[in-house]
Scaffold this motif. Structure first.
Motif, PDB file in Angstrom:
ATOM      1  N   PHE A 212       0.816  -1.208   0.000  1.00 21.87           N
ATOM      2  CA  PHE A 212       0.000   0.000   0.000  1.00 21.87           C
ATOM      3  C   PHE A 212       0.856   1.268   0.000  1.00 21.87           C
ATOM      4  O   PHE A 212       0.372   2.349   0.318  1.00 21.87           O
ATOM      5  CB  PHE A 212      -0.943  -0.010   1.207  1.00 21.87           C
ATOM      6  N   ALA A 213       2.132   1.124  -0.348  1.00 23.10           N
ATOM      7  CA  ALA A 213       2.994   2.287  -0.499  1.00 23.10           C
ATOM      8  C   ALA A 213       2.882   2.805  -1.927  1.00 23.10           C
ATOM      9  O   ALA A 213       2.455   2.091  -2.825  1.00 23.10           O
ATOM     10  CB  ALA A 213       4.445   1.923  -0.180  1.00 23.10           C
ATOM     11  N   GLY A 214       3.281   4.044  -2.139  1.00 29.05           N
ATOM     12  CA  GLY A 214       3.257   4.615  -3.473  1.00 29.05           C
ATOM     13  C   GLY A 214       2.394   5.854  -3.604  1.00 29.05           C
ATOM     14  O   GLY A 214       2.429   6.534  -4.629  1.00 29.05           O
ATOM     15  N   TRP A 215       1.638   6.179  -2.541  1.00 31.51           N
ATOM     16  CA  TRP A 215       0.753   7.349  -2.617  1.00 31.51           C
ATOM     17  C   TRP A 215       1.532   8.648  -2.755  1.00 31.51           C
ATOM     18  O   TRP A 215       1.004   9.646  -3.233  1.00 31.51           O
ATOM     19  CB  TRP A 215      -0.133   7.404  -1.372  1.00 31.51           C
ATOM     20  N   GLU A 216       2.782   8.639  -2.320  1.00 28.57           N
ATOM     21  CA  GLU A 216       3.592   9.863  -2.379  1.00 28.57           C
ATOM     22  C   GLU A 216       4.115  10.155  -3.776  1.00 28.57           C
ATOM     23  O   GLU A 216       4.505  11.291  -4.083  1.00 28.57           O
ATOM     24  CB  GLU A 216       4.774   9.732  -1.414  1.00 28.57           C
ATOM     25  N   ALA A 217       4.138   9.147  -4.667  1.00 29.70           N
ATOM     26  CA  ALA A 217       4.807   9.296  -5.958  1.00 29.70           C
ATOM     27  C   ALA A 217       4.188  10.393  -6.818  1.00 29.70           C
ATOM     28  O   ALA A 217       4.894  11.219  -7.411  1.00 29.70           O
ATOM     29  CB  ALA A 217       4.794   7.966  -6.716  1.00 29.70           C
ATOM     30  N   THR A 298       7.476   1.082 -12.936  1.00 32.50           N
ATOM     31  CA  THR A 298       8.730   1.737 -13.301  1.00 32.50           C
ATOM     32  C   THR A 298       8.465   3.062 -14.011  1.00 32.50           C
ATOM     33  O   THR A 298       9.137   4.074 -13.748  1.00 32.50           O
ATOM     34  CB  THR A 298       9.570   0.815 -14.210  1.00 32.50           C
ATOM     35  N   ASN A 299       7.473   3.089 -14.875  1.00 32.57           N
ATOM     36  CA  ASN A 299       7.115   4.300 -15.600  1.00 32.57           C
ATOM     37  C   ASN A 299       6.702   5.413 -14.641  1.00 32.57           C
ATOM     38  O   ASN A 299       7.160   6.557 -14.747  1.00 32.57           O
ATOM     39  CB  ASN A 299       5.975   3.992 -16.581  1.00 32.57           C
ATOM     40  N   THR A 300       5.847   5.081 -13.679  1.00 33.21           N
ATOM     41  CA  THR A 300       5.366   6.080 -12.732  1.00 33.21           C
ATOM     42  C   THR A 300       6.493   6.627 -11.862  1.00 33.21           C
ATOM     43  O   THR A 300       6.637   7.845 -11.682  1.00 33.21           O
ATOM     44  CB  THR A 300       4.270   5.483 -11.833  1.00 33.21           C
ATOM     45  N   PHE A 301       7.313   5.739 -11.310  1.00 35.49           N
ATOM     46  CA  PHE A 301       8.349   6.200 -10.387  1.00 35.49           C
ATOM     47  C   PHE A 301       9.498   6.903 -11.111  1.00 35.49           C
ATOM     48  O   PHE A 301      10.146   7.777 -10.530  1.00 35.49           O
ATOM     49  CB  PHE A 301       8.864   5.036  -9.548  1.00 35.49           C
ATOM     50  N   LEU A 302       9.744   6.556 -12.358  1.00 36.29           N
ATOM     51  CA  LEU A 302      10.722   7.327 -13.138  1.00 36.29           C
ATOM     52  C   LEU A 302      10.237   8.755 -13.314  1.00 36.29           C
ATOM     53  O   LEU A 302      11.011   9.718 -13.191  1.00 36.29           O
ATOM     54  CB  LEU A 302      10.934   6.671 -14.506  1.00 36.29           C
ATOM     55  N   ALA A 303       8.957   8.923 -13.603  1.00 41.79           N
ATOM     56  CA  ALA A 303       8.396  10.262 -13.779  1.00 41.79           C
ATOM     57  C   ALA A 303       8.492  11.072 -12.491  1.00 41.79           C
ATOM     58  O   ALA A 303       8.964  12.222 -12.494  1.00 41.79           O
ATOM     59  CB  ALA A 303       6.946  10.160 -14.243  1.00 41.79           C
ATOM     60  N   SER A 304       8.066  10.481 -11.374  1.00 42.05           N
ATOM     61  CA  SER A 304       8.044  11.234 -10.126  1.00 42.05           C
ATOM     62  C   SER A 304       9.453  11.511  -9.598  1.00 42.05           C
ATOM     63  O   SER A 304       9.762  12.622  -9.163  1.00 42.05           O
ATOM     64  CB  SER A 304       7.233  10.479  -9.073  1.00 42.05           C
ATOM     65  N   THR A 305      10.340  10.520  -9.650  1.00 44.58           N
ATOM     66  CA  THR A 305      11.673  10.692  -9.075  1.00 44.58           C
ATOM     67  C   THR A 305      12.526  11.640  -9.898  1.00 44.58           C
ATOM     68  O   THR A 305      13.377  12.359  -9.356  1.00 44.58           O
ATOM     69  CB  THR A 305      12.376   9.338  -8.940  1.00 44.58           C
ATOM     70  N   SER A 306      12.329  11.678 -11.208  1.00 47.39           N
ATOM     71  CA  SER A 306      13.082  12.627 -12.031  1.00 47.39           C
ATOM     72  C   SER A 306      12.689  14.057 -11.693  1.00 47.39           C
ATOM     73  O   SER A 306      13.534  14.965 -11.726  1.00 47.39           O
ATOM     74  CB  SER A 306      12.844  12.339 -13.514  1.00 47.39           C
ATOM     75  N   ARG A 307      11.424  14.272 -11.328  1.00 47.80           N
ATOM     76  CA  ARG A 307      10.989  15.620 -10.903  1.00 47.80           C
ATOM     77  C   ARG A 307      11.595  15.964  -9.551  1.00 47.80           C
ATOM     78  O   ARG A 307      11.985  17.106  -9.311  1.00 47.80           O
ATOM     79  CB  ARG A 307       9.464  15.684 -10.822  1.00 47.80           C
ATOM     80  N   LEU A 308      11.685  14.992  -8.670  1.00 44.64           N
ATOM     81  CA  LEU A 308      12.337  15.229  -7.385  1.00 44.64           C
ATOM     82  C   LEU A 308      13.809  15.570  -7.589  1.00 44.64           C
ATOM     83  O   LEU A 308      14.342  16.482  -6.933  1.00 44.64           O
ATOM     84  CB  LEU A 308      12.201  13.995  -6.498  1.00 44.64           C
ATOM     85  N   ALA A 309      14.476  14.856  -8.498  1.00 42.66           N
ATOM     86  CA  ALA A 309      15.882  15.149  -8.783  1.00 42.66           C
ATOM     87  C   ALA A 309      16.042  16.588  -9.275  1.00 42.66           C
ATOM     88  O   ALA A 309      16.981  17.299  -8.870  1.00 42.66           O
ATOM     89  CB  ALA A 309      16.421  14.170  -9.827  1.00 42.66           C
TER      90      ALA A 309
END
Length: 438
Positions: A212-217, A298-309
């Motif tokens: 149930f993790a992933g709501w922050e992405a 992978t698609n979702t977390f690449l999008a979110s983490t690249s914005r964080l970077a």
């Protein structure tokens, strides 16, 4: 609003395009939450707790609701690429924001190794190849997700719609296909319902935390919503409903058909239920489902983490090169850095002979710390019902935290690296954040 509290300026050329609507938001949320764990966790939890494992699913679903609504409230109020880093900075100061950003960044990069590799294992098993074959498959999954993100959020979001719909249909098919074979005997006999007592249910609940993790992405993508105030909360509520229905439906199917009890069976429990119900190989069913899920996550977390970077580079917590964006607002350097980190992780895992079971504790421990920071920020920044949700999620997350004590060195190392980089840059944190991007 930046992590360090610098006032936002007028949009510059190459600013992010606002392309995310309600449907894409639900798809992105679903991709972040419905990870590859859905393939193994129903069987694993049932082995730990028997039919009473459904209580663990319910508990974690209830935990997921305040987590989801808190991140949605924070993202709506502070729509910035920094996400959790921005909220922690506003609540506790820029150093807390920078460290929270690093924790989440490190967990997500590690996830770009774990998630594609999980899909690779299922494909390798279906083809009868050795475990080594999982690594090139994982590399292909990672490359496809990176290509979609480099093409822009419009294409990436549309691809996510297709992937999320595919996952939902396959999981729903697994639950429905099992109904004719469901037995309720385990639910009517108290001894059979909870063979390992309350301790078994609690143990299963800890394992299900990551399910149930992933709501922050999606919070990191809030600035790219067409109407964040209208769609963020609606998408969150819709996704909570979808996730609960799919997870509990699949878990009930696994328990009701008694497709659990042995590690080998647990790993392909959902594939077994789907394959048996529809009349084809369980390993093939699991491989197809794992590939679609892994690519979507992978698609979702690449999008979110690249914005964080991008946000961390903007605010002096990571190299300034990560702030480079193309004409469509895509943080190209961030996408390549996150994907490169995942590829490096695959290479190191292959060289060291490490599987996902040896790696999963790293992102899990970092996500837990991130959630504690995020919920603490929610208690500090939000009001009314949203604040109550944040407080509830903070208490429940804190109750799980002691079980991750053996991984305490992981966030400690990440924090040390973050502070070393910060000292090297010589950029002093701003004392107080302003109220830009309200």
């Amino acid at each position: 609003m930046s992590v360090t509290g610098r006032r936002a300026t007028a949009p510059e050329p190459g600013a992010p395009q606002r392309t995310i609507g309600f449907g894409q938001a639900v798809a992105l949320y679903s991709g972040a939450v419905l990870g590859a764990g859905v393939l193994v966790l129903p069987g694993q939890a049932a082995t730990m707790a028997g039919p009473a494992s459904l209580l663990a699913w319910l508990f974690m679903g209830l935990l997921g609701l305040p987590l989801a609504t808190t991140f949605a409230a924070l993202a709506t109020r502070f729509p910035d690429a920094g996400g959790i880093a921005t909220y922690a900075a506003r609540a506790f100061g820029p150093t807390a924001g920078g460290l929270s950003g690093w924790f989440y960044f490190a967990s997500a990069v590690a996830g770009q190794t774990v998630v594609p590799l999980t899909g690779g294992y299922y494909v390798a098993a279906a083809l009868g190849a050795g475990p080594w074959f999982a690594y090139p498959i994982a590399a292909v999954i990672l490359a496809l997700a990176a290509a979609a993100n480099l093409a822009g959020m419009r294409l990436s979001g549309r691809a996510q719609l297709v992937l999320a719909a595919g996952v939902a249909l396959m999981l729903l098919a697994a639950a429905l296909a099992a109904l004719p074979r469901v037995s309720l005997d385990g639910f009517t006999d108290p001894a059979a319902f909870a063979p390992h007592g309350v301790a078994g249910v609690a143990e299963a609940a800890v394992v299900l935390f990551l399910a149930f993790a992933g709501w922050e992405a999606v919070a990191h993508l809030a600035g790219e919503f067409r109407d964040v105030h209208r769609d963020m909360r609606r998408a969150t509520v819709a996704t909570v409903a979808v996730v609960l229905v799919l997870y509990t439906g699949v878990a009930f199917a696994v328990v009701g058909t008694r497709t659990y009890g042995d590690p080998a069976v647990d790993r392909v429990a959902v594939g077994e239920v789907l394959g048996t119900g529809l009349g084809f190989s369980a390993t093939v069913a699991a491989a197809v489902l794992a590939t679609v899920i892994s690519l979507g996550t992978t698609n979702t977390f690449l999008a979110s983490t690249s914005r964080l970077a991008y946000a961390l580079g903007r605010d002096g917590w990571m190299p300034e090169a990560l702030t480079r964006r193309d004409a469509r607002g895509v943080p190209v350097a961030g996408v390549l850095t996150v994907a490169g980190g995942g590829a490096a992780g695959l290479a190191i895992s292959w060289a060291g002979g490490w599987g996902t079971e040896a790696l999963v504790g790293i992102p899990a421990s970092l996500v837990l710390v991130t959630y504690l920071a995020g919920m603490g920020a929610g208690v500090r920044l939000l009001q009314g019902r949203a604040r109550a949700h944040a407080a509830t999620a903070l208490v429940l997350t804190a109750a799980i935290a002691p079980f991750a004590a053996k991984y305490i060195a992981v966030p400690a190392v990440v924090a040390a690296v973050a502070m070393a980089f910060r000292r090297k840059t010589g950029i002093r944190p701003v004392a107080k954040a302003d109220e830009g991007h309200r």
